[in-house]
Motif scaffolding. Structure first.
Motif, mmCIF file in Angstrom:
data_model
loop_
_atom_site.group_PDB
_atom_site.id
_atom_site.type_symbol
_atom_site.label_atom_id
_atom_site.label_comp_id
_atom_site.label_asym_id
_atom_site.label_seq_id
_atom_site.Cartn_x
_atom_site.Cartn_y
_atom_site.Cartn_z
ATOM 1 N N ALA A 71 7.691 0.041 -18.689
ATOM 2 C CA ALA A 71 8.850 -0.792 -19.052
ATOM 3 C C ALA A 71 9.677 -1.135 -17.806
ATOM 4 C CB ALA A 71 9.709 -0.079 -20.089
ATOM 5 N N LEU A 72 9.731 -0.200 -16.845
ATOM 6 C CA LEU A 72 10.460 -0.483 -15.598
ATOM 7 C C LEU A 72 9.800 -1.643 -14.853
ATOM 8 C CD1 LEU A 72 11.175 3.085 -14.105
ATOM 9 C CD2 LEU A 72 12.798 1.538 -15.211
ATOM 10 N N CYS A 73 8.455 -1.589 -14.775
ATOM 11 C CA CYS A 73 7.727 -2.670 -14.088
ATOM 12 C C CYS A 73 7.895 -3.992 -14.842
ATOM 13 C CB CYS A 73 6.247 -2.315 -13.947
ATOM 14 S SG CYS A 73 5.966 -0.951 -12.809
ATOM 15 N N ALA A 74 7.938 -3.910 -16.168
ATOM 16 C CA ALA A 74 8.071 -5.139 -16.974
ATOM 17 C C ALA A 74 9.425 -5.814 -16.724
ATOM 18 C CB ALA A 74 7.886 -4.809 -18.457
ATOM 19 N N VAL A 75 10.515 -5.054 -16.723
ATOM 20 C CA VAL A 75 11.826 -5.697 -16.508
ATOM 21 C C VAL A 75 12.016 -6.137 -15.054
ATOM 22 C CG1 VAL A 75 13.009 -4.625 -18.460
ATOM 23 C CG2 VAL A 75 13.084 -3.486 -16.224
ATOM 24 N N TYR B 24 20.251 -9.093 -16.732
ATOM 25 C CA TYR B 24 19.093 -9.221 -17.620
ATOM 26 C C TYR B 24 18.682 -7.852 -18.161
ATOM 27 C CZ TYR B 24 14.301 -9.570 -19.154
ATOM 28 O OH TYR B 24 13.152 -9.448 -19.893
ATOM 29 N N ALA B 25 18.558 -6.860 -17.257
ATOM 30 C CA ALA B 25 18.142 -5.521 -17.702
ATOM 31 C C ALA B 25 18.826 -4.443 -16.876
ATOM 32 C CB ALA B 25 16.621 -5.380 -17.589
ATOM 33 N N LEU B 26 19.099 -3.322 -17.532
ATOM 34 C CA LEU B 26 19.645 -2.138 -16.866
ATOM 35 C C LEU B 26 18.689 -0.983 -17.115
ATOM 36 C CD1 LEU B 26 23.429 -2.341 -17.914
ATOM 37 C CD2 LEU B 26 22.415 -2.996 -15.710
ATOM 38 N N THR B 27 18.522 -0.108 -16.112
ATOM 39 C CA THR B 27 17.644 1.052 -16.325
ATOM 40 C C THR B 27 18.285 2.316 -15.771
ATOM 41 O OG1 THR B 27 16.313 1.372 -14.288
ATOM 42 C CG2 THR B 27 15.763 -0.544 -15.662
ATOM 43 N N ALA B 28 18.017 3.441 -16.438
ATOM 44 C CA ALA B 28 18.490 4.748 -15.972
ATOM 45 C C ALA B 28 17.534 5.813 -16.477
ATOM 46 C CB ALA B 28 19.888 5.023 -16.488
ATOM 47 N N GLN B 29 17.406 6.880 -15.719
ATOM 48 C CA GLN B 29 16.494 7.940 -16.124
ATOM 49 C C GLN B 29 17.054 8.706 -17.317
ATOM 50 O OE1 GLN B 29 13.603 8.281 -15.397
ATOM 51 N NE2 GLN B 29 12.966 10.384 -15.704
ATOM 52 N N ASN C 39 16.214 1.149 -2.380
ATOM 53 C CA ASN C 39 15.225 2.227 -2.494
ATOM 54 C C ASN C 39 14.324 2.293 -1.245
ATOM 55 O OD1 ASN C 39 12.364 2.708 -4.749
ATOM 56 N ND2 ASN C 39 13.500 4.219 -3.586
ATOM 57 N N LYS C 40 14.896 2.841 -0.151
ATOM 58 C CA LYS C 40 14.174 2.860 1.130
ATOM 59 C C LYS C 40 12.876 3.649 1.049
ATOM 60 C CE LYS C 40 18.003 4.883 2.460
ATOM 61 N NZ LYS C 40 19.114 5.143 3.348
ATOM 62 N N GLU C 41 12.832 4.673 0.156
ATOM 63 C CA GLU C 41 11.623 5.495 0.065
ATOM 64 C C GLU C 41 10.406 4.629 -0.313
ATOM 65 O OE1 GLU C 41 14.456 6.121 -1.634
ATOM 66 O OE2 GLU C 41 15.130 8.177 -1.241
ATOM 67 N N ALA C 42 10.610 3.603 -1.127
ATOM 68 C CA ALA C 42 9.505 2.723 -1.538
ATOM 69 C C ALA C 42 8.880 2.058 -0.314
ATOM 70 C CB ALA C 42 10.011 1.679 -2.531
ATOM 71 N N LEU C 43 9.724 1.580 0.593
ATOM 72 C CA LEU C 43 9.225 0.887 1.781
ATOM 73 C C LEU C 43 8.595 1.877 2.766
ATOM 74 C CD1 LEU C 43 9.035 -1.898 3.108
ATOM 75 C CD2 LEU C 43 11.261 -1.505 4.150
ATOM 76 N N ALA D 263 16.706 -2.937 -6.505
ATOM 77 C CA ALA D 263 15.835 -1.758 -6.523
ATOM 78 C C ALA D 263 16.664 -0.565 -6.056
ATOM 79 C CB ALA D 263 14.626 -1.979 -5.614
ATOM 80 N N ALA D 264 17.256 0.158 -6.999
ATOM 81 C CA ALA D 264 18.173 1.261 -6.646
ATOM 82 C C ALA D 264 17.831 2.556 -7.363
ATOM 83 C CB ALA D 264 19.618 0.853 -6.917
ATOM 84 N N ILE D 265 16.537 2.724 -7.671
ATOM 85 C CA ILE D 265 16.073 4.033 -8.143
ATOM 86 C C ILE D 265 15.929 4.892 -6.903
ATOM 87 C CG2 ILE D 265 14.046 5.254 -9.094
ATOM 88 C CD1 ILE D 265 13.707 2.869 -11.018
ATOM 89 N N VAL D 266 16.207 6.188 -7.022
ATOM 90 C CA VAL D 266 16.069 7.051 -5.850
ATOM 91 C C VAL D 266 14.650 7.622 -5.780
ATOM 92 C CG1 VAL D 266 17.052 9.040 -7.092
ATOM 93 C CG2 VAL D 266 17.028 9.047 -4.603
ATOM 94 N N GLY D 267 14.069 7.597 -4.578
ATOM 95 C CA GLY D 267 12.786 8.251 -4.342
ATOM 96 C C GLY D 267 11.561 7.449 -4.748
ATOM 97 N N ALA D 268 10.414 8.169 -4.725
ATOM 98 C CA ALA D 268 9.111 7.546 -4.977
ATOM 99 C C ALA D 268 9.014 6.896 -6.353
ATOM 100 C CB ALA D 268 8.015 8.604 -4.837
ATOM 101 N N ALA D 269 9.824 7.340 -7.314
ATOM 102 C CA ALA D 269 9.801 6.779 -8.670
ATOM 103 C C ALA D 269 10.121 5.286 -8.659
ATOM 104 C CB ALA D 269 10.787 7.519 -9.565
ATOM 105 N N GLY D 270 10.748 4.807 -7.586
ATOM 106 C CA GLY D 270 11.118 3.393 -7.520
ATOM 107 C C GLY D 270 10.016 2.501 -6.979
ATOM 108 N N LEU D 271 8.953 3.093 -6.444
ATOM 109 C CA LEU D 271 7.947 2.267 -5.765
ATOM 110 C C LEU D 271 7.252 1.263 -6.693
ATOM 111 C CD1 LEU D 271 6.145 1.317 -3.502
ATOM 112 C CD2 LEU D 271 4.791 3.403 -3.708
ATOM 113 N N ALA D 272 6.729 1.737 -7.822
ATOM 114 C CA ALA D 272 5.954 0.830 -8.681
ATOM 115 C C ALA D 272 6.788 -0.363 -9.180
ATOM 116 C CB ALA D 272 5.342 1.600 -9.846
ATOM 117 N N PRO D 273 8.001 -0.157 -9.722
ATOM 118 C CA PRO D 273 8.774 -1.328 -10.160
ATOM 119 C C PRO D 273 9.231 -2.222 -9.008
ATOM 120 C CG PRO D 273 10.030 0.706 -10.546
ATOM 121 C CD PRO D 273 8.641 1.111 -10.145
ATOM 122 N N THR D 274 9.483 -1.640 -7.829
ATOM 123 C CA THR D 274 9.891 -2.468 -6.681
ATOM 124 C C THR D 274 8.727 -3.363 -6.268
ATOM 125 O OG1 THR D 274 11.399 -0.728 -5.953
ATOM 126 C CG2 THR D 274 10.826 -2.396 -4.328
#
Ligand code: NAD
Ligand code: MG
Length: 396
Positions: A88-92, A35-40, A128-132, A103-114
């Protein structure tokens, strides 16, 4: 049986886990669509993924990258909609069109979309273990109240999931003792510096630290493996995923990385999950659960492996492991503070601004300087995360 098509969003599709996920998806076009792909950044790689998987939406970090991506995609005649930024990350991650979120963003940046995916009741595949680690109670509550499904991707936690009775996973209030679970044995490779002369650790280079003996991974988690902070983060991750206290989570060094973790039961049984060190196995397991699908990973040849060895971790060599147990014991925002300090320290090491041995010292100083606060909402987590980053930066 005819499968219902599953639409997947991959947060962090250009990363090591993202690429492995796309590899599994490509093997099962009858079951999965993107459905969606994301990258920094890495726009060209993301564009190539879009050409192959034709997602509805692609999200990048900023407007400039979005423009660049848009241009390449139009030249290719693709209709993929291009977005950028955190919203947009949270939306997709929460869109009605998507069933499952990697959920495979690295670090705290992944928390909100996860968290957005969990709140929207998605099947969340958590790499994205950092989110948890940052927001354990919030993420677990979001999963419970929305009816989302949380599947561990981290190889150790996926192994534990496979070694725990299915009935355990269905319960919100889980008591390990009711299921005869005595402890979790979390295996660790020990990383590249397991047997290196401890007096030379302050001089190791970035290239040496990211050269993991068994796994090919992103740079941040590779440094975390060299310090064993990765295992520390995983102890906290196991606590939240399986409702097991720190006292019942034991780390065992296993350099061959064949046994991915174990669960010990009161009757003396120890269940283990074995396999080659290739993330496509836990990814395929989590995607298809409770079914099994091919992942492209060959099964292990035990005769060729011949020896599996185990040893206790050395906390003098790996102080980060102890810091993580301390943070879990302290509770509240201590794990979030530790995680933030670690992210700053690892980046400083990768940039050549601090030595390897300074990583654990810096984290310890930040943890000593900042008292743990309550984890009541996402805003307070981000506040404490930012405060820890500021303090860590002031110490460099
Ligand atoms: P990676 O560095 O290879 O990839 C990270 C991905 O996140 C990239 O697609 C990147 O574009 C994206 N990204 C980075 N910063 C971002 C930001 N600020 N905003 C939005 N997107 C951003 O990392 P990886 O090795 O694939 O690891 C991803 C996560 O999975 C980590 O949390 C890691 O701990 C966990 N994990 C990885 C492995 C592994 O084998 N690689 C195993 C277990 C768990
Ligand atoms: Mg792991």
């Amino acid at each position: 049986m005819q499968q219902k098509m599953q639409y997947i969003t991959i947060l962090g599709s250009t990363g090591s886990i993202g690429v492995s996920t796309l590899d599994v998806i490509a093997r099962h076009p009858d079951r999965y669509r993107v459905y969606a792909l994301t990258a920094q950044n890495r726009v060209e790689e993301l564009a190539a993924q879009c050409v192959q998987f034709q997602p509805s939406i692609a999200v990048v970090g900023n407007a400039e990258s979005a423009q660049k991506l848009q241009l390449i995609l139009r030249q290719q005649g693709l209709k993929t909609q291009v977005e950028h930024g955190a919203a947009a990350l949270c939306a997709v991650a929460s869109a009605a069109e998507c069933d499952c979120v990697m959920a495979a963003i690295v670090g705290a940046a992944g928390l909100a979309p996860t968290l957005a995916a969990a709140r929207a009741g998605k099947k969340v595949l958590l790499a994205n273990k950092e989110a948890l680690v940052m927001s354990g109670p919030l993420l677990m509550d979001a999963v419970a109240s929305s009816g989302a499904t949380l599947m561990p991707i981290d190889s150790e936690h996926n192994a534990i999931f496979q070694c725990i009775p299915a009935a355990y996973h269905d319960q919100h209030q889980r008591t390990p003792s009711q299921h005869g679970i005595e402890k979790i044995l979390l295996t660790a490779s020990g990383g590249p510096f397991l047997h290196r002369d401890i007096n030379t650790l302050d001089k190791v280079t970035c290239a040496e630290a990211i050269a993991h003996p068994k796994w090919v991974m992103g740079r941040k988690i590779s440094v975390d493996s060299a310090t064993m902070m990765n295992k520390g983060l995983e102890v906290i991750e196991a606590h939240w995923l399986f409702g097991v206290p720190a006292s019942q989570i034991e780390v065992v060094i296993h350099p061959q990385s064949v046994v991915h973790s174990m669960v010990s039961y009161v009757d003396g049984s120890v269940l283990a999950q074995l396999g080659n060190p290739d993330m496509r196995t836990p990814i395929a397991h989590a995607m298809a659960y409770p079914e099994r699908i091919a992942s492209g990973v060959a099964s292990i040849d035990l005769v060729k492996i011949a020896q599996l060895t185990f040893e206790a971790p050395d906390l003098v060599r790996f102080p980060c492991l102890k810091l993580a147990y301390d943070a879990l014991q302290a509770g509240g925002s201590a794990p979030a503070i530790m995680n933030a300090a670690n992210e700053i320290a690892v980046q400083a090491f990768l940039d050549g601004r601090i030595g390897f041995r300074v990583i654990d010292q810096l984290i310890a100083r930040v943890m000593a300087a900042l008292p743990s606060g309550p984890v009541t909402d996402i805003e307070s987590v981000f506040e404490q995360d930012q405060r820890a980053r500021d303090v860590a930066n002031s110490f460099i």
